[in-house]
Design a protein around this motif. Structure first.
Motif, PDB file in Angstrom:
ATOM      1  N   PHE A 102       0.864  -1.184   0.000  1.00  0.00           N
ATOM      2  CA  PHE A 102       0.000   0.000   0.000  1.00  0.00           C
ATOM      3  C   PHE A 102       0.901   1.234   0.000  1.00  0.00           C
ATOM      4  CE2 PHE A 102      -2.751  -3.323   1.448  1.00  0.00           C
ATOM      5  CZ  PHE A 102      -4.021  -2.980   1.023  1.00  0.00           C
ATOM      6  N   PRO A 103       1.164   1.819  -1.156  1.00  0.00           N
ATOM      7  CA  PRO A 103       2.115   2.936  -1.273  1.00  0.00           C
ATOM      8  C   PRO A 103       1.785   4.083  -0.322  1.00  0.00           C
ATOM      9  CG  PRO A 103       1.487   2.146  -3.451  1.00  0.00           C
ATOM     10  CD  PRO A 103       0.577   1.462  -2.462  1.00  0.00           C
ATOM     11  N   GLY A 104       2.824   4.562   0.359  1.00  0.00           N
ATOM     12  CA  GLY A 104       2.657   5.707   1.253  1.00  0.00           C
ATOM     13  C   GLY A 104       2.179   5.368   2.645  1.00  0.00           C
ATOM     14  N   MET A 105       1.872   4.092   2.905  1.00  0.00           N
ATOM     15  CA  MET A 105       1.366   3.718   4.233  1.00  0.00           C
ATOM     16  C   MET A 105       2.458   3.887   5.283  1.00  0.00           C
ATOM     17  SD  MET A 105      -1.309   2.801   5.902  1.00  0.00           S
ATOM     18  CE  MET A 105      -2.369   2.307   4.520  1.00  0.00           C
ATOM     19  N   ALA A 106       2.112   4.510   6.404  1.00  0.00           N
ATOM     20  CA  ALA A 106       3.059   4.747   7.495  1.00  0.00           C
ATOM     21  C   ALA A 106       2.802   3.775   8.640  1.00  0.00           C
ATOM     22  CB  ALA A 106       2.933   6.182   8.001  1.00  0.00           C
ATOM     23  N   THR A 107       3.861   3.429   9.348  1.00  0.00           N
ATOM     24  CA  THR A 107       3.741   2.650  10.576  1.00  0.00           C
ATOM     25  C   THR A 107       4.304   3.468  11.727  1.00  0.00           C
ATOM     26  OG1 THR A 107       5.827   1.530  10.032  1.00  0.00           O
ATOM     27  CG2 THR A 107       3.792   0.369   9.498  1.00  0.00           C
ATOM     28  N   ARG A 108       3.765   3.249  12.913  1.00  0.00           N
ATOM     29  CA  ARG A 108       4.176   4.054  14.070  1.00  0.00           C
ATOM     30  C   ARG A 108       4.139   3.211  15.343  1.00  0.00           C
ATOM     31  NH1 ARG A 108       4.388   9.591  14.965  1.00  0.00           N
ATOM     32  NH2 ARG A 108       3.353   9.973  12.964  1.00  0.00           N
ATOM     33  N   ILE A 109       5.142   3.443  16.202  1.00  0.00           N
ATOM     34  CA  ILE A 109       5.124   2.917  17.565  1.00  0.00           C
ATOM     35  C   ILE A 109       4.955   4.122  18.486  1.00  0.00           C
ATOM     36  CG2 ILE A 109       6.337   1.568  19.314  1.00  0.00           C
ATOM     37  CD1 ILE A 109       8.056   0.414  17.033  1.00  0.00           C
ATOM     38  N   PRO A 110       3.748   4.337  19.012  1.00  0.00           N
ATOM     39  CA  PRO A 110       3.500   5.523  19.847  1.00  0.00           C
ATOM     40  C   PRO A 110       4.226   5.454  21.191  1.00  0.00           C
ATOM     41  CG  PRO A 110       1.446   4.568  18.992  1.00  0.00           C
ATOM     42  CD  PRO A 110       2.539   3.553  18.775  1.00  0.00           C
ATOM     43  N   ALA A 111       4.312   6.577  21.848  1.00  0.00           N
ATOM     44  CA  ALA A 111       4.925   6.652  23.177  1.00  0.00           C
ATOM     45  C   ALA A 111       4.237   5.671  24.119  1.00  0.00           C
ATOM     46  CB  ALA A 111       4.819   8.073  23.723  1.00  0.00           C
ATOM     47  N   GLY A 112       5.041   4.915  24.850  1.00  0.00           N
ATOM     48  CA  GLY A 112       4.509   3.966  25.817  1.00  0.00           C
ATOM     49  C   GLY A 112       4.189   2.597  25.245  1.00  0.00           C
ATOM     50  N   TRP A 113       4.264   2.454  23.918  1.00  0.00           N
ATOM     51  CA  TRP A 113       3.982   1.175  23.272  1.00  0.00           C
ATOM     52  C   TRP A 113       5.289   0.482  22.890  1.00  0.00           C
ATOM     53  CZ3 TRP A 113      -0.787   1.298  19.506  1.00  0.00           C
ATOM     54  CH2 TRP A 113      -1.909   1.800  20.205  1.00  0.00           C
ATOM     55  N   THR A 114       5.248  -0.859  22.872  1.00  0.00           N
ATOM     56  CA  THR A 114       6.416  -1.648  22.519  1.00  0.00           C
ATOM     57  C   THR A 114       6.100  -2.559  21.336  1.00  0.00           C
ATOM     58  OG1 THR A 114       7.295  -1.645  24.780  1.00  0.00           O
ATOM     59  CG2 THR A 114       8.037  -3.426  23.343  1.00  0.00           C
ATOM     60  N   CYS A 115       7.041  -2.630  20.402  1.00  0.00           N
ATOM     61  CA  CYS A 115       6.951  -3.517  19.241  1.00  0.00           C
ATOM     62  C   CYS A 115       8.150  -4.454  19.308  1.00  0.00           C
ATOM     63  CB  CYS A 115       6.954  -2.702  17.950  1.00  0.00           C
ATOM     64  SG  CYS A 115       6.860  -3.657  16.425  1.00  0.00           S
ATOM     65  N   PHE A 116       7.894  -5.732  19.565  1.00  0.00           N
ATOM     66  CA  PHE A 116       8.955  -6.693  19.849  1.00  0.00           C
ATOM     67  C   PHE A 116       8.895  -7.880  18.887  1.00  0.00           C
ATOM     68  CE2 PHE A 116      10.334 -10.290  22.864  1.00  0.00           C
ATOM     69  CZ  PHE A 116      11.683 -10.097  22.625  1.00  0.00           C
ATOM     70  N   SER A 117      10.061  -8.447  18.603  1.00  0.00           N
ATOM     71  CA  SER A 117      10.173  -9.700  17.873  1.00  0.00           C
ATOM     72  C   SER A 117       9.560  -9.584  16.477  1.00  0.00           C
ATOM     73  CB  SER A 117       9.531 -10.830  18.702  1.00  0.00           C
ATOM     74  OG  SER A 117       9.840 -12.096  18.182  1.00  0.00           O
ATOM     75  N   SER A 118       8.623 -10.455  16.113  1.00  0.00           N
ATOM     76  CA  SER A 118       8.068 -10.423  14.754  1.00  0.00           C
ATOM     77  C   SER A 118       7.330  -9.125  14.457  1.00  0.00           C
ATOM     78  CB  SER A 118       7.148 -11.618  14.514  1.00  0.00           C
ATOM     79  OG  SER A 118       6.092 -11.652  15.437  1.00  0.00           O
ATOM     80  N   CYS A 119       6.933  -8.394  15.496  1.00  0.00           N
ATOM     81  CA  CYS A 119       6.316  -7.076  15.283  1.00  0.00           C
ATOM     82  C   CYS A 119       7.301  -6.141  14.585  1.00  0.00           C
ATOM     83  CB  CYS A 119       5.870  -6.486  16.614  1.00  0.00           C
ATOM     84  SG  CYS A 119       5.123  -4.835  16.490  1.00  0.00           S
TER      85      CYS A 119
END
Length: 233
Positions: A102-119
């Motif tokens: 999906f061209p232009g799609m952004a991903t974000r990890i907001p403050a206080g959130w954790t993205c670990f391993s396969s994430c």
């Protein structure tokens, strides 16, 4: 004098707001904000005037298909916010590829959130990527040797079964490492993220060393192009 008194009063409050760090993994918070231990859910919300898709939970094999269906259904979605302790490694890679389609799609990890391993690999799928100050991009070395139940069972069945399992682990780990390397190249991430960070982490905690995780700093997410310079901030 009033200003000095105010600063003296507020300084301890600012210091108290800093999260406690994990004594075994000192670059990471002691209580990661990676959500509940449940299958990953998808929901939409309006955040800062943007239509956002929130992905929250453990990544499982149906996630890539559900993610694509959600993005196909709502063309107004501009960002995907991620909070996850990981899960199925290959589903994470597949979901990252869905996002990149999906061209232009952004991903974000907001403050206080954790993205670990396969994430991590889901997050890398974004054309634009943001780790907000206070957001945590947490990595480890991907391995199949942490499944103690399977290992103990094979040992109990004798030398032949143990040797067979070791061979399967080596083959599967090599294939996964190759897939990870290919994925990083496709997504524009520095391969040094694997060699300098991920593969230098201990796979399984030992008595002498309990550290198995590493959380990238704001400087490091830029150094390894996890957050592209043009989208930083």
């Amino acid at each position: 004098m009033n200003r000095l008194a105010f600063l003296a009063f507020t300084a301890p409050l600012v210091l108290a707001a800093a999260p406690a760090m994990d004594k075994d993994n000192p670059s990471c918070p002691a209580a990661p904000g990676w959500g509940e231990a449940k299958a990953i859910s998808l929901s939409t919300a309006e955040k800062g005037g943007k239509r956002v898709l929130i992905a929250d939970g453990i990544i499982e094999e149906t996630f890539p298909d559900r993610l694509k269906a959600a993005l196909d259904k709502d063309e107004k979605i501009e960002e995907i916010w991620l909070r996850s302790r990981g899960g199925d490694a290959r589903a994470g890679n597949a979901a990252g590829k869905v996002i990149r389609s999906f061209p232009g799609m952004a991903t974000r990890i907001p403050a206080g959130w954790t993205c670990f391993s396969s994430c991590n690999f889901v997050f890398m799928g974004g054309d634009r990527r943001f780790v907000d100050p206070g957001g945590v991009f947490m990595v480890h070395m991907f391995t199949h040797t942490a499944d103690r139940d399977v290992i103990d069972l094979s040992v109990g069945e004798g030398t032949d079964e143990t040797i067979k399992l070791i061979g399967e682990i080596e083959q599967s780990s090599a294939m996964l490492a190759s897939e990870d390397n290919d994925f990083l190249i496709r997504m524009g991430i520095s391969r040094k993220l694997l060699t300098d960070i991920m593969y230098r982490q201990q796979a399984v905690a030992s008595t002498a060393n309990h550290s198995t995780r590493y959380c990238l700093s704001q400087d490091e997410v830029r150094k390894y192009n996890v957050v592209p310079q043009e989208t930083a901030g």
